[in-house]
Each structure stands twice: as structure tokens, then as C-alpha cells.
Design a protein around this motif. Structure first.
Motif, PDB file in Angstrom:
ATOM      1  N   ILE A 165       0.843  -1.206   0.000  1.00  0.00           N
ATOM      2  CA  ILE A 165       0.000   0.000   0.000  1.00  0.00           C
ATOM      3  C   ILE A 165       0.875   1.252   0.000  1.00  0.00           C
ATOM      4  CG2 ILE A 165      -1.613   1.361   1.393  1.00  0.00           C
ATOM      5  CD1 ILE A 165      -2.893  -1.375   2.201  1.00  0.00           C
ATOM      6  N   ALA A 166       1.874   1.283   0.866  1.00  0.00           N
ATOM      7  CA  ALA A 166       2.769   2.447   0.926  1.00  0.00           C
ATOM      8  C   ALA A 166       3.479   2.655  -0.406  1.00  0.00           C
ATOM      9  CB  ALA A 166       3.783   2.268   2.052  1.00  0.00           C
ATOM     10  N   ARG A 167       3.967   1.590  -1.014  1.00  0.00           N
ATOM     11  CA  ARG A 167       4.653   1.708  -2.306  1.00  0.00           C
ATOM     12  C   ARG A 167       3.700   2.181  -3.398  1.00  0.00           C
ATOM     13  NH1 ARG A 167       8.051  -3.935  -1.837  1.00  0.00           N
ATOM     14  NH2 ARG A 167       9.641  -3.153  -0.396  1.00  0.00           N
ATOM     15  N   THR A 168       2.485   1.671  -3.390  1.00  0.00           N
ATOM     16  CA  THR A 168       1.493   2.079  -4.391  1.00  0.00           C
ATOM     17  C   THR A 168       1.128   3.544  -4.205  1.00  0.00           C
ATOM     18  OG1 THR A 168       0.631  -0.176  -4.564  1.00  0.00           O
ATOM     19  CG2 THR A 168      -0.813   1.603  -5.326  1.00  0.00           C
ATOM     20  N   ALA A 169       0.899   3.960  -2.970  1.00  0.00           N
ATOM     21  CA  ALA A 169       0.555   5.362  -2.693  1.00  0.00           C
ATOM     22  C   ALA A 169       1.667   6.283  -3.177  1.00  0.00           C
ATOM     23  CB  ALA A 169       0.291   5.561  -1.201  1.00  0.00           C
ATOM     24  N   ALA A 170       2.914   5.906  -2.928  1.00  0.00           N
ATOM     25  CA  ALA A 170       4.044   6.735  -3.359  1.00  0.00           C
ATOM     26  C   ALA A 170       4.165   6.755  -4.880  1.00  0.00           C
ATOM     27  CB  ALA A 170       5.334   6.215  -2.732  1.00  0.00           C
ATOM     28  N   ALA A 171       4.017   5.613  -5.500  1.00  0.00           N
ATOM     29  CA  ALA A 171       4.174   5.528  -6.956  1.00  0.00           C
ATOM     30  C   ALA A 171       3.035   6.224  -7.698  1.00  0.00           C
ATOM     31  CB  ALA A 171       4.256   4.067  -7.392  1.00  0.00           C
ATOM     32  N   GLN A 172       1.819   6.136  -7.150  1.00  0.00           N
ATOM     33  CA  GLN A 172       0.639   6.697  -7.812  1.00  0.00           C
ATOM     34  C   GLN A 172       0.285   8.098  -7.301  1.00  0.00           C
ATOM     35  OE1 GLN A 172      -0.908   5.101 -10.357  1.00  0.00           O
ATOM     36  NE2 GLN A 172       0.620   3.495 -10.175  1.00  0.00           N
ATOM     37  N   HIS A 173       1.033   8.567  -6.292  1.00  0.00           N
ATOM     38  CA  HIS A 173       0.758   9.882  -5.686  1.00  0.00           C
ATOM     39  C   HIS A 173      -0.710   9.977  -5.261  1.00  0.00           C
ATOM     40  CE1 HIS A 173       4.717  11.042  -7.046  1.00  0.00           C
ATOM     41  NE2 HIS A 173       4.391  10.687  -8.265  1.00  0.00           N
ATOM     42  N   CYS A 174      -1.130   8.959  -4.497  1.00  0.00           N
ATOM     43  CA  CYS A 174      -2.523   8.926  -4.046  1.00  0.00           C
ATOM     44  C   CYS A 174      -2.560   8.644  -2.548  1.00  0.00           C
ATOM     45  CB  CYS A 174      -3.305   7.867  -4.826  1.00  0.00           C
ATOM     46  SG  CYS A 174      -2.716   6.171  -4.602  1.00  0.00           S
ATOM     47  N   SER A 175      -3.748   8.705  -1.989  1.00  0.00           N
ATOM     48  CA  SER A 175      -3.916   8.449  -0.558  1.00  0.00           C
ATOM     49  C   SER A 175      -3.740   6.965  -0.269  1.00  0.00           C
ATOM     50  CB  SER A 175      -5.312   8.882  -0.098  1.00  0.00           C
ATOM     51  OG  SER A 175      -6.288   8.010  -0.645  1.00  0.00           O
ATOM     52  N   ARG A 176      -3.504   6.670   1.007  1.00  0.00           N
ATOM     53  CA  ARG A 176      -3.388   5.260   1.405  1.00  0.00           C
ATOM     54  C   ARG A 176      -4.698   4.513   1.162  1.00  0.00           C
ATOM     55  NH1 ARG A 176       0.693   2.987   4.055  1.00  0.00           N
ATOM     56  NH2 ARG A 176      -0.717   1.577   5.151  1.00  0.00           N
ATOM     57  N   ALA A 177      -5.827   5.189   1.331  1.00  0.00           N
ATOM     58  CA  ALA A 177      -7.124   4.534   1.112  1.00  0.00           C
ATOM     59  C   ALA A 177      -7.284   4.130  -0.353  1.00  0.00           C
ATOM     60  CB  ALA A 177      -8.262   5.449   1.534  1.00  0.00           C
ATOM     61  N   ALA A 210      -7.277   0.198  -1.880  1.00  0.00           N
ATOM     62  CA  ALA A 210      -8.283  -0.340  -2.800  1.00  0.00           C
ATOM     63  C   ALA A 210      -7.621  -0.913  -4.051  1.00  0.00           C
ATOM     64  CB  ALA A 210      -9.280   0.754  -3.178  1.00  0.00           C
ATOM     65  N   GLN A 211      -6.602  -0.234  -4.558  1.00  0.00           N
ATOM     66  CA  GLN A 211      -5.889  -0.724  -5.749  1.00  0.00           C
ATOM     67  C   GLN A 211      -5.165  -2.039  -5.454  1.00  0.00           C
ATOM     68  OE1 GLN A 211      -3.308   2.393  -7.156  1.00  0.00           O
ATOM     69  NE2 GLN A 211      -5.001   3.618  -7.931  1.00  0.00           N
ATOM     70  N   VAL A 212      -4.502  -2.103  -4.307  1.00  0.00           N
ATOM     71  CA  VAL A 212      -3.782  -3.320  -3.920  1.00  0.00           C
ATOM     72  C   VAL A 212      -4.756  -4.480  -3.762  1.00  0.00           C
ATOM     73  CG1 VAL A 212      -2.500  -4.405  -2.009  1.00  0.00           C
ATOM     74  CG2 VAL A 212      -1.777  -2.169  -2.910  1.00  0.00           C
ATOM     75  N   ASP A 213      -5.856  -4.247  -3.076  1.00  0.00           N
ATOM     76  CA  ASP A 213      -6.845  -5.310  -2.866  1.00  0.00           C
ATOM     77  C   ASP A 213      -7.444  -5.778  -4.184  1.00  0.00           C
ATOM     78  OD1 ASP A 213      -6.323  -5.151  -0.167  1.00  0.00           O
ATOM     79  OD2 ASP A 213      -8.123  -3.962   0.287  1.00  0.00           O
ATOM     80  N   LYS A 214      -7.738  -4.844  -5.082  1.00  0.00           N
ATOM     81  CA  LYS A 214      -8.292  -5.194  -6.385  1.00  0.00           C
ATOM     82  C   LYS A 214      -7.283  -6.014  -7.198  1.00  0.00           C
ATOM     83  CE  LYS A 214     -10.398  -3.108 -10.476  1.00  0.00           C
ATOM     84  NZ  LYS A 214     -10.780  -1.851 -11.131  1.00  0.00           N
ATOM     85  N   ALA A 215      -6.022  -5.612  -7.176  1.00  0.00           N
ATOM     86  CA  ALA A 215      -4.980  -6.342  -7.900  1.00  0.00           C
ATOM     87  C   ALA A 215      -4.778  -7.740  -7.313  1.00  0.00           C
ATOM     88  CB  ALA A 215      -3.668  -5.565  -7.875  1.00  0.00           C
ATOM     89  N   ASP A 216      -4.814  -7.854  -5.980  1.00  0.00           N
ATOM     90  CA  ASP A 216      -4.669  -9.158  -5.332  1.00  0.00           C
ATOM     91  C   ASP A 216      -5.784 -10.108  -5.759  1.00  0.00           C
ATOM     92  OD1 ASP A 216      -2.407  -8.310  -3.993  1.00  0.00           O
ATOM     93  OD2 ASP A 216      -3.393  -8.145  -2.022  1.00  0.00           O
ATOM     94  N   GLU A 217      -7.002  -9.603  -5.748  1.00  0.00           N
ATOM     95  CA  GLU A 217      -8.143 -10.443  -6.130  1.00  0.00           C
ATOM     96  C   GLU A 217      -8.064 -10.845  -7.596  1.00  0.00           C
ATOM     97  OE1 GLU A 217     -11.208 -12.880  -6.167  1.00  0.00           O
ATOM     98  OE2 GLU A 217     -10.234 -12.063  -4.383  1.00  0.00           O
TER      99      GLU A 217
END
Length: 89
Positions: free
Chosen positions: A8-20, A24-31
Motif C-alpha cells: 500500500i505504501a509503495r502504491t501510494a508513493a508511486a501513484q501519488h494517491c492516498s493510502r485509502a 483499494a488498488q492493492v486489494d483489487k490487484a490481489d483479487e
């Protein structure tokens, strides 16, 4: 692999978005990944027997992980694993 929090932290940093949003992106990708593996390979993503090597990037840098993978590949090329014997009844 990495823990959900680290991903989540890596995704937030890479996408310049909030942790929330990142969560959601991490959970969607995992599924999606879990569904893809189940549908295409009839396998369980969490089955440790399906992998030759698992690296936890919570504890390893990308460079260190790459070096481990390269070393494992070199070893495998030098000393191929013999096929398991076929057992017949």
C-alpha cells in the motif's frame, strides 16, 4: 512478495494517491491475480509448493532480490534438478 502495508505504501508513493485509494488498488490487484491463477492454472496462489523461491521485499531491496534470483538461476543451470522418478503400481 511483500506485506499488504508495504505494498500500500509503495502504491501510494508511486501513484501519488492516498493510502485509502492505494489500499483499494492493492486489494483489487490481489483479487484479480488470485482469480487469474485459479482460472488459468487451477492453482492456489498461497500454496508454497507452487514456488521454487519466495523473496520478501519487506526485508530485501529490489537489487538484493534480483541478485538472489540470478544466483538461484545460475545454480539451477549448473546443477539441474533431476526429474522425480515415475512410480507405477
Amino acid at each position: 512478495m511483500a506485506s499488504r502495508d508495504v505494498r500500500i505504501a509503495r502504491t501510494a508513493a508511486a501513484q501519488h494517491c492516498s493510502r485509502a485509494v492505494a489500499a483499494a488498488q492493492v486489494d483489487k490487484a490481489d483479487e484479480a491475480r488470485r482469480r487469474f491463477v485459479r482460472q488459468n492454472f487451477d492453482a492456489d496462489l498461497d500454496d508454497p509448493h507452487a514456488y521454487d523461491l519466495v523473496l520478501n521485499t519487506d526485508r530485501l531491496s529490489a537489487r538484493a532480490a534480483a541478485e538472489v534470483v540470478i544466483a538461484a538461476l545460475r545454480q539451477r543451470v549448473r546443477e539441474p534438478v533431476a526429474a522425480a522418478p515415475v512410480v507405477t503400481a
